[in-house]
Design a protein around this motif. Structure first.
Motif, PDB file in Angstrom:
ATOM      1  N   PRO A 369      34.088  44.517  39.333  1.00  0.00           N
ATOM      2  CA  PRO A 369      33.725  43.232  38.712  1.00  0.00           C
ATOM      3  C   PRO A 369      34.832  42.741  37.778  1.00  0.00           C
ATOM      4  CG  PRO A 369      31.883  44.759  38.637  1.00  0.00           C
ATOM      5  CD  PRO A 369      33.057  45.539  39.128  1.00  0.00           C
ATOM      6  N   ARG A 370      35.018  41.424  37.734  1.00  0.00           N
ATOM      7  CA  ARG A 370      36.126  40.831  36.981  1.00  0.00           C
ATOM      8  C   ARG A 370      36.141  41.270  35.519  1.00  0.00           C
ATOM      9  NH1 ARG A 370      39.246  36.544  38.245  1.00  0.00           N
ATOM     10  NH2 ARG A 370      37.885  36.062  40.018  1.00  0.00           N
ATOM     11  N   ASP A 371      34.968  41.357  34.892  1.00  0.00           N
ATOM     12  CA  ASP A 371      34.927  41.682  33.469  1.00  0.00           C
ATOM     13  C   ASP A 371      35.187  43.165  33.180  1.00  0.00           C
ATOM     14  OD1 ASP A 371      32.535  42.369  34.695  1.00  0.00           O
ATOM     15  OD2 ASP A 371      31.380  42.191  32.847  1.00  0.00           O
ATOM     16  N   LYS A 372      35.290  43.990  34.236  1.00  0.00           N
ATOM     17  CA  LYS A 372      35.513  45.422  34.034  1.00  0.00           C
ATOM     18  C   LYS A 372      36.859  45.893  34.589  1.00  0.00           C
ATOM     19  CE  LYS A 372      30.574  46.587  34.080  1.00  0.00           C
ATOM     20  NZ  LYS A 372      29.524  47.383  34.742  1.00  0.00           N
ATOM     21  N   ARG A 373      37.645  44.985  35.122  1.00  0.00           N
ATOM     22  CA  ARG A 373      38.881  45.390  35.797  1.00  0.00           C
ATOM     23  C   ARG A 373      39.896  46.012  34.842  1.00  0.00           C
ATOM     24  NH1 ARG A 373      39.459  40.108  39.833  1.00  0.00           N
ATOM     25  NH2 ARG A 373      37.659  40.655  41.138  1.00  0.00           N
ATOM     26  N   VAL A 374      40.033  45.438  33.681  1.00  0.00           N
ATOM     27  CA  VAL A 374      41.040  45.934  32.734  1.00  0.00           C
ATOM     28  C   VAL A 374      40.669  47.341  32.277  1.00  0.00           C
ATOM     29  CG1 VAL A 374      42.084  45.606  30.462  1.00  0.00           C
ATOM     30  CG2 VAL A 374      41.721  43.636  31.963  1.00  0.00           C
ATOM     31  N   SER A 375      39.400  47.528  31.904  1.00  0.00           N
ATOM     32  CA  SER A 375      38.971  48.849  31.420  1.00  0.00           C
ATOM     33  C   SER A 375      39.014  49.882  32.547  1.00  0.00           C
ATOM     34  CB  SER A 375      37.564  48.773  30.825  1.00  0.00           C
ATOM     35  OG  SER A 375      36.636  48.308  31.786  1.00  0.00           O
ATOM     36  N   PHE A 376      38.670  49.485  33.765  1.00  0.00           N
ATOM     37  CA  PHE A 376      38.723  50.412  34.903  1.00  0.00           C
ATOM     38  C   PHE A 376      40.162  50.853  35.165  1.00  0.00           C
ATOM     39  CE2 PHE A 376      39.329  51.258  39.437  1.00  0.00           C
ATOM     40  CZ  PHE A 376      38.356  52.212  39.668  1.00  0.00           C
ATOM     41  N   ALA A 377      41.077  49.890  35.180  1.00  0.00           N
ATOM     42  CA  ALA A 377      42.488  50.213  35.436  1.00  0.00           C
ATOM     43  C   ALA A 377      43.037  51.142  34.355  1.00  0.00           C
ATOM     44  CB  ALA A 377      43.306  48.927  35.515  1.00  0.00           C
ATOM     45  N   ALA A 378      42.644  50.894  33.098  1.00  0.00           N
ATOM     46  CA  ALA A 378      43.122  51.731  31.997  1.00  0.00           C
ATOM     47  C   ALA A 378      42.576  53.161  32.127  1.00  0.00           C
ATOM     48  CB  ALA A 378      42.695  51.124  30.663  1.00  0.00           C
ATOM     49  N   GLU A 379      41.317  53.278  32.529  1.00  0.00           N
ATOM     50  CA  GLU A 379      40.705  54.601  32.696  1.00  0.00           C
ATOM     51  C   GLU A 379      41.397  55.380  33.815  1.00  0.00           C
ATOM     52  OE1 GLU A 379      36.482  56.346  34.357  1.00  0.00           O
ATOM     53  OE2 GLU A 379      36.428  54.497  33.150  1.00  0.00           O
ATOM     54  N   ILE A 380      41.693  54.717  34.918  1.00  0.00           N
ATOM     55  CA  ILE A 380      42.352  55.381  36.047  1.00  0.00           C
ATOM     56  C   ILE A 380      43.772  55.797  35.667  1.00  0.00           C
ATOM     57  CG2 ILE A 380      43.180  55.069  38.409  1.00  0.00           C
ATOM     58  CD1 ILE A 380      40.120  55.407  38.060  1.00  0.00           C
ATOM     59  N   GLN A 381      44.459  54.932  34.936  1.00  0.00           N
ATOM     60  CA  GLN A 381      45.825  55.266  34.507  1.00  0.00           C
ATOM     61  C   GLN A 381      45.821  56.488  33.593  1.00  0.00           C
ATOM     62  OE1 GLN A 381      48.528  53.803  35.735  1.00  0.00           O
ATOM     63  NE2 GLN A 381      49.770  55.300  34.630  1.00  0.00           N
ATOM     64  N   GLN A 382      44.822  56.567  32.733  1.00  0.00           N
ATOM     65  CA  GLN A 382      44.713  57.723  31.846  1.00  0.00           C
ATOM     66  C   GLN A 382      44.453  59.002  32.649  1.00  0.00           C
ATOM     67  OE1 GLN A 382      45.289  57.386  28.433  1.00  0.00           O
ATOM     68  NE2 GLN A 382      45.469  59.613  28.651  1.00  0.00           N
ATOM     69  N   ASN A 383      43.627  58.888  33.717  1.00  0.00           N
ATOM     70  CA  ASN A 383      43.384  60.044  34.593  1.00  0.00           C
ATOM     71  C   ASN A 383      44.681  60.536  35.230  1.00  0.00           C
ATOM     72  OD1 ASN A 383      40.655  60.052  34.083  1.00  0.00           O
ATOM     73  ND2 ASN A 383      40.093  58.928  35.935  1.00  0.00           N
ATOM     74  N   LEU A 384      45.532  59.592  35.606  1.00  0.00           N
ATOM     75  CA  LEU A 384      46.826  59.961  36.198  1.00  0.00           C
ATOM     76  C   LEU A 384      47.699  60.684  35.178  1.00  0.00           C
ATOM     77  CD1 LEU A 384      47.716  56.853  38.397  1.00  0.00           C
ATOM     78  CD2 LEU A 384      47.752  59.240  39.165  1.00  0.00           C
ATOM     79  N   VAL A 385      47.737  60.152  33.977  1.00  0.00           N
ATOM     80  CA  VAL A 385      48.564  60.751  32.918  1.00  0.00           C
ATOM     81  C   VAL A 385      48.043  62.148  32.566  1.00  0.00           C
ATOM     82  CG1 VAL A 385      49.260  60.556  30.499  1.00  0.00           C
ATOM     83  CG2 VAL A 385      49.279  58.527  31.975  1.00  0.00           C
ATOM     84  N   ASP A 386      46.719  62.271  32.457  1.00  0.00           N
ATOM     85  CA  ASP A 386      46.112  63.546  32.059  1.00  0.00           C
ATOM     86  C   ASP A 386      46.017  64.547  33.208  1.00  0.00           C
ATOM     87  OD1 ASP A 386      45.768  62.414  29.588  1.00  0.00           O
ATOM     88  OD2 ASP A 386      43.645  61.926  29.893  1.00  0.00           O
ATOM     89  N   LYS A 387      46.330  64.084  34.418  1.00  0.00           N
ATOM     90  CA  LYS A 387      46.148  64.910  35.629  1.00  0.00           C
ATOM     91  C   LYS A 387      44.704  65.412  35.705  1.00  0.00           C
ATOM     92  CE  LYS A 387      50.989  66.365  35.823  1.00  0.00           C
ATOM     93  NZ  LYS A 387      51.935  67.508  35.872  1.00  0.00           N
TER      94      LYS A 387
END
Length: 644
Positions: A369-387
């Protein structure tokens, strides 16, 4: 599945048939006993020979003699009698046969004879004493014909014709003849005396009598249509549709048993699998599947998916049920995006690969959903960083499908990719497209599978309904046969008519003319709980060995309802706990999908709990159709409109 209607019961005075069949059964048990003794002696002789050869080889100092002895050991092992002298199963000993078919063949060398149809072949020397029901060229005479009908069938490549002179069924339990059903009469053993004619029998009655409410073996009850589906020549993909209680799961399991028996090299038990909706359904099927399918695995999708990931080299995952994006990840649009991603990118560490897939702009734009895209992308990026290796169960199926796609064509991975000779998929309508795709990819390229589904029993609101429709369309490209089971063998007519009112489709046929539906209205929740206790008490008093399920819509009602039944004999120790022994359960519809009970009590199915959407309507349909004999509705609030 078939059953016999009730006639007036009276003491049996003409005992000729009963005595004849009791003598036949005694003779069969003599053959079983002799066969078992012969088998043990043959195995003992074989083992003695093996030991002698091993001793000689150990003591020999000549390498040529050692080689000769090694060859003899190999040859001796090849002819191990355990491979061809199959041990008689406990279930087959308890009930060695269930059908008697008599013929008068046009070939005078064959003439008049009778065959016994059972769960396992029994040899009396070189003659067949009992024919395994999976020997379809013989058992078809039992399942497809009535007494007096002419048959024309092929036996071992030779056409044979004649007339059916006898078609009786028998019930044998714990090595005792209990019941004989002829086309006109039913003889029944009751308290040591034989009666004519017996009472109406359903699978629910069998479960009550045996005090075991798991799935029953239906080989004695298979209808002509079901037998045709089970023994069909198509080894590819079979889609079984039908209403609740029509026998979809039973037909699927018996079909696989038939394939394994007749084509053991193509359908190896260790390379077949059964996928079911939940662990309760797995336990419900376990006994029957063990008898019919041997070493074949029976798993839930989640348990299989985690083991398949392990086979693909993905370990040390942490899983959780909570997922705010579950609805998006179960969307049928995930599958084409996953294929695109696998095609456009190179493989990296599998879990990181999943996070990178989620971070693709086309995934986020299409599904989040449009209103959750920024937070979703940030969460996924953090998962990548944290492995991170913390996954939800929604992620598991996508990760598994991605790993399969990374392997490419032609690769076989044990238990995970291009491996299974046959797959049974039960309740397929409640799986997401990535889950369906992962399961299909786990089968060999011939795509042999049996899929059971009823879209009126879809109860997971977060599953995209179009996923199964697209999957079904895809199956047509690999060869799909569709079959519809139109007769209900579970619920009585009154129950099926109420279920039809809820589902909005015709009631259809039922072979069970019995069935009770009663409504109990109270003015307060306290009075309703007292009525509930009285209803359950009466049901158990009338049927002490029955299994009664009290079905609540909400988990929050379980504790209160369970407390209201406290002290009743057979009440499960905890609310939400499921057992298949006689007793009383307090459960929600999700727990009992695919199961059946002697009696069901619906707790307060109000319009505020069952909303006017497809999911709640299907949940109510599922709850109603768990009942075999009686359905009671206890309520204090206005009923949902489908029940008014």
């Amino acid at each position: 599945m078939q059953s016999t209607a009730s006639l007036t019961t009276e003491p049996c005075t003409d005992m000729d048939l009963v005595v004849s069949e009791e003598n036949r059964l005694a003779n069969i048990y003599d053959i079983i006993k002799q066969s078992s003794a012969d088998r043990k002696r043959t195995i003992a002789r074989h083992d003695d020979t093996t030991k002698e050869l091993e001793t000689e080889r150990l003591e020999s100092r000549n390498w040529q003699e050692k080689n000769d002895l090694t060859e003899k050991l190999v040859a001796n092992g090849f002819h191990d009698p355990r491979k061809y002298l199959v041990e008689y199963q406990e279930s087959s000993i308890s009930c060695p046969y269930f059908g008697i078919i008599g013929i008068k063949d046009e070939n005078k060398r064959i003439g008049e004879r009778e065959y016994l149809i059972g769960r396992q072949t029994l040899m009396n020397g070189t003659k067949v004493a009992i024919v395994d029901w999976r020997r379809s060229e013989v058992s078809r005479l039992y399942y497809d014909y009535l007494i007096g009908e002419e048959y024309l069938e092929t036996f071992n490549g030779i056409e044979r014709e004649g007339v059916i002179t006898r078609r009786d069924s028998v019930v044998i339990a714990k090595q005792v003849l209990q019941r004989i059903e002829t086309p006109t009469d039913t003889y029944e053993l009751n308290d040591g005396a034989w009666y004519l004619n017996g009472t109406f029998q359903t699978t629910a009655d069998t479960k009550i009598k045996e005090k075991d409410h798991r799935l029953t073996d239906i080989v004695s009850l298979i209808s002509s249509d079901q037998f045709r589906m089970i023994t069909g020549e198509n080894e590819g993909c079979l889609l079984l549709a039908g209403s609740a209680g029509s026998g979809k799961t039973s037909v699927a399991i018996h079909r696989l048993s038939y394939l394994q028996f007749n084509k053991p090299d193509s359908f190896r038990p260790e390379r077949c699998i059964v996928i079911v909706f939940n662990r309760t359904l797995r336990d419900y099927l376990k006994k029957t599947s063990d008898d019919l399918l041997g070493k074949t695995r029976i798993e839930t999708f989640s348990s299989w998916a985690l083991s398949a990931l392990g086979e693909l080299g993905v370990y040390s995952l942490k899983t959780t049920l909570q997922d705010p994006y579950c609805h998006q990840k179960k969307n049928s649009g995930v599958s084409p995006l996953l294929h695109r991603y696998a095609k456009e990118t190179s493989r990296i560490e599998p879990v990181a690969d999943l996070w990178r897939f989620y971070s693709q702009p086309y995934f986020i734009d299409a599904l989040i959903p449009r209103d959750k895209r920024v937070s979703f992308a940030a969460e996924i990026q953090q998962n990548l960083v944290d492995k991170s290796r913390q996954l939800t169960f929604s992620d598991v199926s996508i990760l598994l499908r991605l790993c399969q796609l990374r392997k490419g064509h032609g690769v076989v991975v044990t238990g995970a990719l291009s491996f299974y000779d046959h797959l049974i998929l039960d309740e397929a309508q409640d799986l997401a497209s990535t889950e369906l795709g992962a399961l299909l990819a786990a089968t060999t390229p011939k795509r042999s599978c049996t899929i059971a589904a009823d879209e009126h029993q879809r109860i997971l609101s977060f599953i995209d309904a179009t996923g199964f429709a697209k999957f079904r369309t895809h199956l047509q490209t690999v060869g799909l046969t569709k079959e519809a089971l139109s007769i209900s063998y579970r619920s009585g007519r009154a129950i099926m008519e109420l279920a039809a009112k809820v589902s909005g489709r015709p009631a259809g046929e039922t072979n069970n003319p019995e069935g009770v539906v009663k409504f109990h209205q109270a003015s307060t929740v306290g009075d309703a709980l007292l009525q509930l206790r009285a209803v359950v008490t009466n049901l158990k008093a009338a049927d002490p060995n029955s299994l009664v399920a009290v079905i609540c819509k909400k988990k929050s009602d379980l504790g209160r309802v369970h407390q209201a039944l406290a002290g009743l004999d057979g009440l499960a120790p905890k609310a939400g706990e499921v057992s298949f022994d006689p007793g009383i359960l307090v459960v929600i519809p999700f727990q009992v999908k695919g199961l059946e009970f002697s009696h069901v009590v619906l707790w307060d199915p109000s319009e505020s709990d069952y909303r006017t959407n497809d999911t709640d309507r299907n949940l109510l349909y599922v709850a109603i159709t768990r009942a075999c004999k009686e359905l009671h509705v206890v309520h204090y609030r206005p009923l949902v409109k489908y029940l008014r």
